[in-house]
Every structure is written in structure tokens, then in C-alpha cells.
Scaffold this active site. Sequence first.
Site, PDB file in Angstrom:
ATOM      1  N   ARG A  17       0.940  -1.579   0.284  1.00  0.00           N
ATOM      2  CA  ARG A  17       0.336   0.171  -0.207  1.00  0.00           C
ATOM      3  C   ARG A  17       0.909   1.350   0.469  1.00  0.00           C
ATOM      4  O   ARG A  17       0.591   2.057  -1.342  1.00  0.00           O
ATOM      5  CB  ARG A  17      -0.697   0.025   1.024  1.00  0.00           C
ATOM      6  CG  ARG A  17      -1.975   0.799   1.099  1.00  0.00           C
ATOM      7  CD  ARG A  17      -1.675   2.400   1.586  1.00  0.00           C
ATOM      8  NE  ARG A  17      -1.293   2.654   2.664  1.00  0.00           N
ATOM      9  CZ  ARG A  17      -0.578   3.649   3.227  1.00  0.00           C
ATOM     10  NH1 ARG A  17      -0.573   4.733   2.587  1.00  0.00           N
ATOM     11  NH2 ARG A  17      -0.246   3.024   4.894  1.00  0.00           N
ATOM     12  N   ASP A  18       1.149   1.737   1.002  1.00  0.00           N
ATOM     13  CA  ASP A  18       2.328   2.845   1.277  1.00  0.00           C
ATOM     14  C   ASP A  18       3.426   2.982   0.336  1.00  0.00           C
ATOM     15  O   ASP A  18       3.975   4.134  -0.621  1.00  0.00           O
ATOM     16  CB  ASP A  18       3.014   3.172   2.621  1.00  0.00           C
ATOM     17  CG  ASP A  18       3.345   4.563   3.199  1.00  0.00           C
ATOM     18  OD1 ASP A  18       3.195   5.199   2.061  1.00  0.00           O
ATOM     19  OD2 ASP A  18       3.418   4.541   4.277  1.00  0.00           O
ATOM     20  N   HIS A 211       4.304   4.334  12.720  1.00  0.00           N
ATOM     21  CA  HIS A 211       4.787   4.060  11.466  1.00  0.00           C
ATOM     22  C   HIS A 211       5.680   4.546  11.165  1.00  0.00           C
ATOM     23  O   HIS A 211       5.440   6.127  11.080  1.00  0.00           O
ATOM     24  CB  HIS A 211       3.401   4.139  10.584  1.00  0.00           C
ATOM     25  CG  HIS A 211       3.629   4.285   9.123  1.00  0.00           C
ATOM     26  ND1 HIS A 211       2.787   3.928   8.298  1.00  0.00           N
ATOM     27  CD2 HIS A 211       4.291   5.405   7.972  1.00  0.00           C
ATOM     28  CE1 HIS A 211       3.357   3.880   7.213  1.00  0.00           C
ATOM     29  NE2 HIS A 211       3.774   4.785   6.880  1.00  0.00           N
ATOM     30  N   HIS A 213       8.391   6.655   8.911  1.00  0.00           N
ATOM     31  CA  HIS A 213       9.462   6.473   7.930  1.00  0.00           C
ATOM     32  C   HIS A 213      11.319   6.702   7.854  1.00  0.00           C
ATOM     33  O   HIS A 213      12.008   7.873   8.266  1.00  0.00           O
ATOM     34  CB  HIS A 213       8.834   7.639   6.731  1.00  0.00           C
ATOM     35  CG  HIS A 213       8.147   7.602   5.471  1.00  0.00           C
ATOM     36  ND1 HIS A 213       7.395   7.556   4.226  1.00  0.00           N
ATOM     37  CD2 HIS A 213       6.795   7.276   6.166  1.00  0.00           C
ATOM     38  CE1 HIS A 213       6.007   6.705   4.285  1.00  0.00           C
ATOM     39  NE2 HIS A 213       5.993   7.185   5.287  1.00  0.00           N
ATOM     40  N   CYS A 244       7.695   9.969  -0.013  1.00  0.00           N
ATOM     41  CA  CYS A 244       6.835  11.811   0.711  1.00  0.00           C
ATOM     42  C   CYS A 244       6.504  12.449  -1.093  1.00  0.00           C
ATOM     43  O   CYS A 244       8.144  12.503  -1.472  1.00  0.00           O
ATOM     44  CB  CYS A 244       6.904  12.196   1.948  1.00  0.00           C
ATOM     45  SG  CYS A 244       6.771  14.354   1.633  1.00  0.00           S
ATOM     46  N   ASN A 253       9.478   3.838   3.300  1.00  0.00           N
ATOM     47  CA  ASN A 253       9.595   4.046   5.096  1.00  0.00           C
ATOM     48  C   ASN A 253      10.866   2.946   5.395  1.00  0.00           C
ATOM     49  O   ASN A 253      11.538   2.397   4.915  1.00  0.00           O
ATOM     50  CB  ASN A 253       8.345   2.425   4.889  1.00  0.00           C
ATOM     51  CG  ASN A 253       6.926   2.579   4.574  1.00  0.00           C
ATOM     52  OD1 ASN A 253       6.487   3.484   5.268  1.00  0.00           O
ATOM     53  ND2 ASN A 253       6.132   3.490   3.404  1.00  0.00           N
TER      54      ASN A 253
END
Lengths: 315, 315
Positions: A17-18, A211, A213, A244, A253
Site C-alpha cells: 500500500r504505502d 509507522h 519513514h 513523500c 518506509n
Amino acid sequence: MQKIPRGKAVINEVGLRDGLQSINLILPTDKKLEWIHDAYEAGMREMEVGSFVPPKLMPQLADTAELVAYAKTLPELFVSVLVPNLKGAERAIASGADLMILPISASHEHSLANVRKSPDEMITELARIKEAKEAAGSGILIEAGIGTAFGCTLQGNVENSEVLRLMKAALEVGADRVSMADTVGYADPAMVRDLFGQAVELAGDKCWRAHFHDTRGLALANAYAALEVGITRFDASLAGIGGCPHAPGASGNVASEDLAFMLSSMGYETKVDITKLLTLRQKLANWLKGEQVHGTLWKAGLPKTFHSKRQLADV
Amino acid sequence: MQKIPRGKAVINEVGLRDGLQSINLILPTDKKLEWIHDAYEAGMREMEVGSFVPPKLMPQLADTAELVAYAKTLPELFVSVLVPNLKGAERAIASGADLMILPISASHEHSLANVRKSPDEMITELARIKEAKEAAGSGILIEAGIGTAFGCTLQGNVENSEVLRLMKAALEVGADRVSMADTVGYADPAMVRDLFGQAVELAGDKCWRAHFHDTRGLALANAYAALEVGITRFDASLAGIGGCPHAPGASGNVASEDLAFMLSSMGYETKVDITKLLTLRQKLANWLKGEQVHGTLWKAGLPKTFHSKRQLADV
């Protein structure tokens, strides 16, 4: 070297997903199924497999329902999806996923840019989602993911008090769990201890997950700082994908394989077979050729002492 | 976001020694002088500028005496060099450096491979070096750098008790300070807290410095763990250069610029101007084109909130 057993830690693979949402290339569904399969074989038991956003906005994630359906055939795999609003939540409820995450940016500006709603409007949306879930008689869990919790590339500072206010509000209107994200890589270990410490005081066991990064290289240090205040659940992406839009070229991540190594080496039980995970990482890096991948462990491999140390840890 | 001032932390730039010795390219002396100059301008006040090893063995570092001579013209710059034996120590004494570091590998096998002496023979060498220093009436300090303290690619496990025994022996025969190095990137934060905690108990203020390699991505997490047991002095290399012949392609030392960011962000006073350091990092990366460089911060730059946070930290 005597190690003390430290209990369990859980890595939630969010690369599907991310990670993939930040990458232009559309990974074919069969590759994604292979990713889920291989990660499961490597011992991963939590995965965020996609996002129920309009496929026109994010064609990379258009096959989310199919991925949930497959993932749910794997015994004991806990499957989550991101939902930006009620409409997405309805699809998540129908999909059979175990959990849906609603992103609530603590940065007012980021929230507007990300979901076109203020943080408080997202709290209202969460209440609606809770109602829809109950109306459907669904057992799906709701997680409020408080984003930009440590600062924002648009707005700058984000106050801890605002993060905690939103967390409290989310729990009051029906979130089963809350998590916090350093969406843009602004956190340092002191900030993490401080804010996660306060969040655990506020939400107890419902402060579920961190979470991080790795935008500025501190993701693993931040994960360690979160461990120190009792957080043992982490999001991570294989090969550290993600990112980002305001920091092109930056790391994404925290890399799943690097995090799994740190946790296992420290004596946490993760059930992850790191050697298998590194094999999958290599496969993924090949699939994503030309895209930014990250991570460090894969270059050097596991320490010679790793398995003997783990055996001590297991005593 | 209120930050608490956390006192000082010191970064010792070791790229000129540990970094360049791992790189085939011979960086010209004028570039090295520029590196020392620019790092000094960026606020760095401790540098390990080279090694007094036979130039035939390590032509990259053949200009060490010249670098020491220049570095000593810069006010308040603390200048150190590595010495593998008495012969090197005699050159260090003559050079005018402030400190010489004698590497003592806690791994018997690594010690033999590295300096052709056992760890205990290196303790005897340290005693001889102490005598030579006193005979010369020199004020140069002696640091015993206990290497492979967290494990070894050749030997595997290294016992904490062996590391501490060597540390005690080094202090007894005349080391002014001791440091510990994770030479091959085997350490995790739990191991660091454990061993550095014991070392601080044993050696107090004389347990001077931590040296971490980022071979498996944990260098910053390990630095944070060392901070927690009171270590505030760290070796680091600009652009994370350095490495280990047994892990080709792996990251080298913790990157000076990433470490400076973590420390400053956490509220430690380092005196380092990170923006200037990033400019020098870019220059170095150009000089070393074709060689492995590392680090993360340079890709994304400082957070928007960084300077406002630092002002709070300075209150």
C-alpha cells in the site's frame, strides 16, 4: 553472549500500500499475489495489502479487493486496508479485510492536501464509518492512523497536544485502535519517546502501532525508541519503498528486512525468517527496476553470530 | 514542542582515516586539507586525520604527518591519528598530534589478521608506547580502541568479558582513554546498552567514545542506545565512507551528517552547522566519484522545523 527474551514484536508489511502508492510503475496483480505469498512463507502475519481509493486517483492500487480476497485464504494472516473515507470503508467492509485504517493528519494543512478534509472532519467521518460498520454487522476493526504526528513539510510544527486530542477524539467516536505515523521523516528518538510515551498513557493497549519513514535515516533509531515505551508493532515496507511527494529521492518506509533484523537481533520474537525475506526483497527489487529501493541489511547479509544469538534468546 | 537541553555531544570525524583506508582511490593531499578546513568551518572540533602505518601498506594515508601539521594550525581542533604499533607511535609523538589510538581487537583472529599480534601482545605494545611517550616528554594522549567488541566476521562471537578484560588491562598499562568499536556492524541497541553500560561501570569517564559501522543499518540506533548509557562522543565519517573487507558493498561508518542531525534534533549541542557539512559532503561525494558513499539526510535535507526546534533546545 547471554540474551534476555524480550517477548513478541510484530511487523505489518505495508509495502503493497504505502510503498506502491509512491511508485509510478503499476506492479501487476500476479506479482503482488506472489509478494503476499512469499512474505507469508517468510513468516509475516500482518499485511496492509492496499487502499480503497478511487482507481482513477491511484491505479497502482486498483486491485485491492482481489488482494484482500487472496490474503484472507492464508491461515492466520491479518489483513488490513487503508480507507480515505466512508465510501472506501464500505468497500473495505465488503472485502472481508480484518482491519481498515483511516488516515487522520494532525497537520491541518496536510489533512486538507491529502483527503480534502480537516482533521476534525475526519473524526466525523470516522464516526460515520463506525455506524456503517455496525449497520452492516461487520466485525472489521477500525484503526485511526494519526499522520504527520511529528511535524509536516507543509505546515511545519505539529503540537503533541493536537496529536493527542485527535487520538482521544478518534477513540471516543469508535476507533478500536490508534497508531501514529512520522509521515515525512521528521521524528528523532527523543521526540518518539516523548510522544509515544504520552500516547501510551492516554490510550493504553489501544495505542497499537508505530509507522516510521526513513527519510532522514532515523527510522530504526525511532523504532528502538518506541520499543522503549512499550510499542512492539510496526509498519514497514520491503526494500524500504514508499516516500513523500515533498522529498523526491528520499528513503521511504523503514525497510521490513532491516527492522526484522534489529528486532530479532535484540531478542524479540518476530517469527520472520529473514533469509527468506531477503530473497523476496531481491525479487521485488528486480520487479521495481528503475524505481528507488532502499535498505541496508541486504548488502552485507546476516551476521555470522546471528543464529547462535537467536538460539540463546530462545532459551 | 518544548525540547530539553541535553548537554554536549562530540563527533570525531574519522573519514580521513577509517574512510579513506577502505577506498582504493588515493585522495590528493590538497583535497584532504580542504576537507579538514571545511569540516572545521562547519564546526567540527575533533578529527582523526590519518594513520601512521607503513606507506607501502596504505599509500592512501601516506601524507598523515602533513595533515596533522595543518590541522594543528586550526585553533581548538583536537587532532588524533591511528597507530598500529610502537613504530607508528613514535611518528605520532613526533607529529604533534593530540592523541593516538591503538587498535586492540577483542577478537583474537581479527587481531592477528589486522596487526599480526594477539590482543594481549597489543596490551604489551601499549605499555611500550606509554614508555616511549614518557621518554620523549610528550603530552600526547593514548586511546585504546577495543575493536570487534560486538562480534567478528572471522571468529564469530566475542565475549563481553573478554572486551572488558582488555579494556581494564589497557587502562592499567597506561591508556588515558578507551573506546569500543563495532568494527563489522554486528551490534544492536540491546547489545550496545549492555556492553557500553558495563564499560562505563568499569572505566567511568575514561570510557570515551563509541565507533559504529552502519553495515546493517543500525548505526544510528546504536548511537542512540550508547547515549542512553552516557556515551556522548562518537566517531563518524562524512558520507558514511569506510567499510570492512569482509562485507564488500556494505555501508561504512555512521555518516557524520546523519549523526549530527540526530544529535542536534534530539537537543544535544554539537556546534556542527549541518548545512555546511552537507555542502562538504557533496564535495567529497564528487571527489570520490565511482566509490561507495552513503548517508540519508543529504537526499531530503533538514526538516522545515529543524531550526525552530533547535532554538527551543537552546533556551
